[in-house]
Enzyme design. Sequence first.
Site, short mmCIF file in Angstrom:
data_model
loop_
_atom_site.label_atom_id
_atom_site.label_comp_id
_atom_site.label_asym_id
_atom_site.label_seq_id
_atom_site.Cartn_x
_atom_site.Cartn_y
_atom_site.Cartn_z
N ARG A 171 0.83 -1.22 0.00
CA ARG A 171 0.00 0.00 0.00
C ARG A 171 0.86 1.27 0.00
NH1 ARG A 171 -1.86 -3.43 -1.39
NH2 ARG A 171 -3.55 -4.71 -0.61
N SER B 74 -10.16 -0.35 3.88
CA SER B 74 -9.38 -0.59 5.09
C SER B 74 -8.83 0.73 5.65
CB SER B 74 -8.19 -1.50 4.79
OG SER B 74 -8.66 -2.75 4.35
N GLU C 168 -3.84 3.19 6.75
CA GLU C 168 -3.78 2.99 5.30
C GLU C 168 -4.47 4.18 4.61
OE1 GLU C 168 -4.63 -0.90 3.69
OE2 GLU C 168 -5.60 -0.03 1.92
C1 LIG Z 1 -15.45 -0.21 -0.52
C2 LIG Z 1 -13.95 0.00 -0.68
C3 LIG Z 1 -13.12 -1.08 -0.85
C4 LIG Z 1 -11.73 -0.91 -0.99
N1 LIG Z 1 -10.94 -2.01 -1.15
C5 LIG Z 1 -9.62 -1.85 -1.34
C6 LIG Z 1 -8.77 -2.99 -1.55
O1 LIG Z 1 -9.21 -4.15 -1.57
N2 LIG Z 1 -7.43 -2.77 -1.73
C7 LIG Z 1 -6.90 -1.52 -1.74
O2 LIG Z 1 -5.68 -1.39 -1.94
N3 LIG Z 1 -7.67 -0.44 -1.53
C8 LIG Z 1 -9.01 -0.56 -1.34
N4 LIG Z 1 -9.80 0.55 -1.13
C9 LIG Z 1 -9.17 1.88 -1.04
C10 LIG Z 1 -8.99 2.67 -2.34
O3 LIG Z 1 -9.97 2.33 -3.33
C11 LIG Z 1 -7.59 2.51 -2.91
O4 LIG Z 1 -6.60 2.93 -1.99
C12 LIG Z 1 -7.40 3.32 -4.20
O5 LIG Z 1 -6.14 3.03 -4.74
C13 LIG Z 1 -7.48 4.83 -3.98
O6 LIG Z 1 -7.62 5.44 -5.25
P1 LIG Z 1 -8.36 6.85 -5.40
O7 LIG Z 1 -8.31 7.18 -6.84
O8 LIG Z 1 -9.70 6.81 -4.78
O9 LIG Z 1 -7.37 7.79 -4.59
P2 LIG Z 1 -7.74 8.94 -3.54
O10 LIG Z 1 -8.45 8.35 -2.38
O11 LIG Z 1 -8.39 10.07 -4.23
O12 LIG Z 1 -6.27 9.37 -3.08
C14 LIG Z 1 -5.45 8.47 -2.36
C15 LIG Z 1 -4.00 8.98 -2.41
O13 LIG Z 1 -3.54 8.90 -3.75
C16 LIG Z 1 -3.17 10.19 -4.24
N5 LIG Z 1 -3.58 10.25 -5.65
C17 LIG Z 1 -4.79 9.96 -6.18
N6 LIG Z 1 -4.76 10.07 -7.52
C18 LIG Z 1 -3.52 10.48 -7.84
C19 LIG Z 1 -2.84 10.77 -9.06
N7 LIG Z 1 -3.45 10.69 -10.25
N8 LIG Z 1 -1.54 11.14 -9.00
C20 LIG Z 1 -0.91 11.23 -7.82
N9 LIG Z 1 -1.47 10.98 -6.63
C21 LIG Z 1 -2.76 10.59 -6.64
C22 LIG Z 1 -3.89 11.18 -3.36
O14 LIG Z 1 -3.20 12.41 -3.32
C23 LIG Z 1 -3.86 10.44 -2.03
O15 LIG Z 1 -2.63 10.61 -1.40
C24 LIG Z 1 -11.19 0.40 -0.98
C25 LIG Z 1 -12.04 1.50 -0.81
C26 LIG Z 1 -13.40 1.32 -0.68
C27 LIG Z 1 -14.29 2.52 -0.53
#
Ligand SMILES: Cc1cc2nc3c(=O)[nH]c(=O)nc-3n(C[C@H](O)[C@H](O)[C@H](O)COP(=O)(O)OP(=O)(O)OC[C@H]3O[C@@H](n4cnc5c(N)ncnc54)[C@H](O)[C@@H]3O)c2cc1C
Length: 303
Positions: A177, A225, A295
Amino acid sequence: VNRLPWSSEFAKAVPDAKWGEPMSAHTTFAIGGPADCFVEAKDIETLKRVFELARKHRLPIFHLGFGSNLLVRDGGIRGIVLKLGGEFNKLEKLEGRRVRAGAAVRLPRFVMFCAEHDLAGSEPLVGVPGTVGGALVMNAGTREGEIGPLARVVEWFDPERLEAVSKPASEVKFAYRHSDLEGRLVIGAELELSVGDKRDIMRRVEALQRRRAQTQPIHTFNVGSVFKNPPGRFVAQLIEESGLKGAAEGGARISPLHANFIENHDEAKASNVLALVERARAAVRERFGLELELEMKVVGEPA
Ligand SMILES: Cc1cc2nc3c(=O)[nH]c(=O)nc-3n(C[C@H](O)[C@H](O)[C@H](O)COP(=O)(O)OP(=O)(O)OC[C@H]3O[C@@H](n4cnc5c(N)ncnc54)[C@H](O)[C@@H]3O)c2cc1C
């Protein structure tokens, strides 16, 4: 347009910027105070303008994906919140077993696109709601597999040269992560899959979705998580054995279904979530002598 010293110049250069936009509308937690300035960039030209003005006025830029791993505090985010859309939402099948994905593409769509092209290996990501950009930065994944090992080329926007650059993913460090892409604006990637059969891939996808629906509160406002699993342990079990399953603070509660999830079940504040985070940490520290590491990312200002 509000009264920040830079706002009128910024509004002229980026006319569809939004001012005081509530971050609760852009996070799966449905929590978060206002962003001073919210921009959805549809192309590289917009990125150039935004980064140029940010440099001129020394404004921080927060890179937002789908907001699915994010707790934005109740006071919101100062400076600019930048989300990608438009041309960053493209998916393209390349030669061989490669796919190019814009950073704004969401993982379930990416997995379905791969399946359509008989490309296997991305199935473990189907239940992760975030974007390709956010997933690369976080090295998102499950026990079955992470996104990092699929990446071959990563593209980001260079804020000094004001242009897109790319490098082989073998030079990126991916860990549990975490990756060393953090702080850069990822705009796209080439990923390599393996040869598969659409029907087999869809069977695996459906099995993974079924398991998730049974074990996680996927129909609530949450961010997946909350804590990372310590080596060899499961946080959900540690929190449950500490007696905190279902514990509530204001409108937030530790999920009765999965103790490593916090749910916003009734207009929770970020402060409610943070209070639960501290309770869980204290309880696990006391009972197991373990320090829990977050996380989810916590950003923004307190109310
Ligand atoms: C129901 C549910 C289930 C989930 N299950 C999992 C799972 O099984 N495994 C898992 O790993 N995660 C899981 N997640 C968490 C999440 O979906 C992941 O961490 C995902 O990678 C976050 O992506 P995001 O685009 O939503 O990022 P955001 O939440 O918008 O941002 C997260 C971080 O990434 C950075 N970021 C986002 N986009 C960019 C970009 N284009 N360039 C640079 N930095 C960026 C942000 O600045 C921040 O620091 C889950 C979430 C939910 C709601």
